[in-house]
Design a protein around this motif. Sequence first.
Motif, PDB file in Angstrom:
ATOM      1  N   PRO A 158      45.250  51.067  37.593  1.00  0.00           N
ATOM      2  CA  PRO A 158      46.120  50.326  36.674  1.00  0.00           C
ATOM      3  C   PRO A 158      47.275  49.606  37.361  1.00  0.00           C
ATOM      4  O   PRO A 158      47.638  48.495  36.953  1.00  0.00           O
ATOM      5  CB  PRO A 158      46.624  51.412  35.721  1.00  0.00           C
ATOM      6  CG  PRO A 158      45.525  52.423  35.708  1.00  0.00           C
ATOM      7  CD  PRO A 158      44.990  52.440  37.111  1.00  0.00           C
ATOM      8  N   GLU A 159      47.842  50.216  38.401  1.00  0.00           N
ATOM      9  CA  GLU A 159      48.967  49.543  39.059  1.00  0.00           C
ATOM     10  C   GLU A 159      48.551  48.235  39.720  1.00  0.00           C
ATOM     11  O   GLU A 159      49.401  47.390  40.029  1.00  0.00           O
ATOM     12  CB  GLU A 159      49.625  50.456  40.098  1.00  0.00           C
ATOM     13  CG  GLU A 159      48.685  51.105  41.091  1.00  0.00           C
ATOM     14  CD  GLU A 159      48.322  52.525  40.689  1.00  0.00           C
ATOM     15  OE1 GLU A 159      48.192  53.366  41.604  1.00  0.00           O
ATOM     16  OE2 GLU A 159      48.169  52.791  39.480  1.00  0.00           O
ATOM     17  N   GLU A 160      47.240  48.045  39.934  1.00  0.00           N
ATOM     18  CA  GLU A 160      46.754  46.785  40.488  1.00  0.00           C
ATOM     19  C   GLU A 160      46.489  45.746  39.406  1.00  0.00           C
ATOM     20  O   GLU A 160      46.744  44.560  39.603  1.00  0.00           O
ATOM     21  CB  GLU A 160      45.475  47.024  41.288  1.00  0.00           C
ATOM     22  CG  GLU A 160      45.656  47.862  42.540  1.00  0.00           C
ATOM     23  CD  GLU A 160      44.350  48.034  43.284  1.00  0.00           C
ATOM     24  OE1 GLU A 160      43.923  47.080  43.973  1.00  0.00           O
ATOM     25  OE2 GLU A 160      43.731  49.109  43.168  1.00  0.00           O
ATOM     26  N   TRP A 161      45.931  46.176  38.256  1.00  0.00           N
ATOM     27  CA  TRP A 161      45.574  45.172  37.250  1.00  0.00           C
ATOM     28  C   TRP A 161      46.650  44.941  36.191  1.00  0.00           C
ATOM     29  O   TRP A 161      46.670  43.880  35.562  1.00  0.00           O
ATOM     30  CB  TRP A 161      44.232  45.488  36.584  1.00  0.00           C
ATOM     31  CG  TRP A 161      44.082  46.797  35.851  1.00  0.00           C
ATOM     32  CD1 TRP A 161      43.469  47.914  36.301  1.00  0.00           C
ATOM     33  CD2 TRP A 161      44.490  47.087  34.496  1.00  0.00           C
ATOM     34  NE1 TRP A 161      43.474  48.899  35.329  1.00  0.00           N
ATOM     35  CE2 TRP A 161      44.092  48.413  34.216  1.00  0.00           C
ATOM     36  CE3 TRP A 161      45.151  46.361  33.509  1.00  0.00           C
ATOM     37  CZ2 TRP A 161      44.349  49.030  32.980  1.00  0.00           C
ATOM     38  CZ3 TRP A 161      45.405  46.966  32.277  1.00  0.00           C
ATOM     39  CH2 TRP A 161      45.004  48.289  32.033  1.00  0.00           C
ATOM     40  N   LEU A 162      47.554  45.901  36.005  1.00  0.00           N
ATOM     41  CA  LEU A 162      48.596  45.694  34.996  1.00  0.00           C
ATOM     42  C   LEU A 162      49.472  44.467  35.269  1.00  0.00           C
ATOM     43  O   LEU A 162      49.867  43.775  34.326  1.00  0.00           O
ATOM     44  CB  LEU A 162      49.462  46.947  34.874  1.00  0.00           C
ATOM     45  CG  LEU A 162      48.885  48.082  34.014  1.00  0.00           C
ATOM     46  CD1 LEU A 162      49.761  49.322  34.106  1.00  0.00           C
ATOM     47  CD2 LEU A 162      48.735  47.637  32.555  1.00  0.00           C
ATOM     48  N   PRO A 163      49.805  44.148  36.541  1.00  0.00           N
ATOM     49  CA  PRO A 163      50.591  42.936  36.783  1.00  0.00           C
ATOM     50  C   PRO A 163      49.883  41.647  36.343  1.00  0.00           C
ATOM     51  O   PRO A 163      50.539  40.616  36.162  1.00  0.00           O
ATOM     52  CB  PRO A 163      50.805  42.948  38.302  1.00  0.00           C
ATOM     53  CG  PRO A 163      50.729  44.388  38.674  1.00  0.00           C
ATOM     54  CD  PRO A 163      49.682  44.964  37.774  1.00  0.00           C
ATOM     55  N   LEU A 204      51.150  50.320  26.691  1.00  0.00           N
ATOM     56  CA  LEU A 204      50.378  50.933  27.775  1.00  0.00           C
ATOM     57  C   LEU A 204      49.278  51.830  27.222  1.00  0.00           C
ATOM     58  O   LEU A 204      48.170  51.888  27.774  1.00  0.00           O
ATOM     59  CB  LEU A 204      51.297  51.733  28.703  1.00  0.00           C
ATOM     60  CG  LEU A 204      52.266  50.897  29.545  1.00  0.00           C
ATOM     61  CD1 LEU A 204      53.229  51.792  30.305  1.00  0.00           C
ATOM     62  CD2 LEU A 204      51.499  49.992  30.518  1.00  0.00           C
TER      63      LEU A 204
END
Length: 226
Positions: A55-60, A77
């Motif tokens: 998620p930390e890669e695609w959330l941005p 979220l």
Amino acid sequence: MSTKTDWPSSLDDNELDELDRYLRAHAQEGDGRLLLDGVHGMLSALAVGPLQVLPEEWLPEVLHEPFTSEAEGNRVLALLAKLNDSISAEIDVDAYEPILGEVEAEPMPVLSAAGWCEGFSRGIDLRAGLWEKRLADDPSLMELLGPVMALAVDEGVLSADATFDKLGDEEYDECLSRLPAVLVAVSHYWYEHPATEEELEALVTEPASEDDAQHPPRQRSGHWVH
């Protein structure tokens, strides 16, 4: 046959509307931000892709500004997490349906895969090194993705070296109807032909481009197809 207990817990209509409203409220025309159909397309590409994307890669790619409150953040979220989790589950039980946008037309709006395809393209971009190498080396993967690519080229999401005729209404609908089967096939492909050590090493050592460093908002990227 699937039992009630293992049927995927997908967002209901009210939850989809809630997430759709949030995304629309934080997007401006022409800013390249993904709406609900685009987010669904991106998460679908990640679900069937070669490597897990956290998620930390695609959330941005989805969230671009701070939440107004902790409650809003937790809610958005939670909705995104539920949407993400539901996709793999839906694919597993042949219950997947793409979330599509609508385009104003007479006498009534028509469905459009443009946003979904844009999101799918961005999902592939997040593991572009692996996808591009495999697409170049294995024509069977390109063939599996045929309906997605036909829609993406038709909608102007992807550029193509050759000139293609616009899809007719029946051809467009046929490509749409094949999307669930495409995702199942691509998921099976990567399961049966996982990324090799050589591909993974190239991914780790691949230098970041100047564009990646600046990471500007993208309109119609689609650079995974050449």
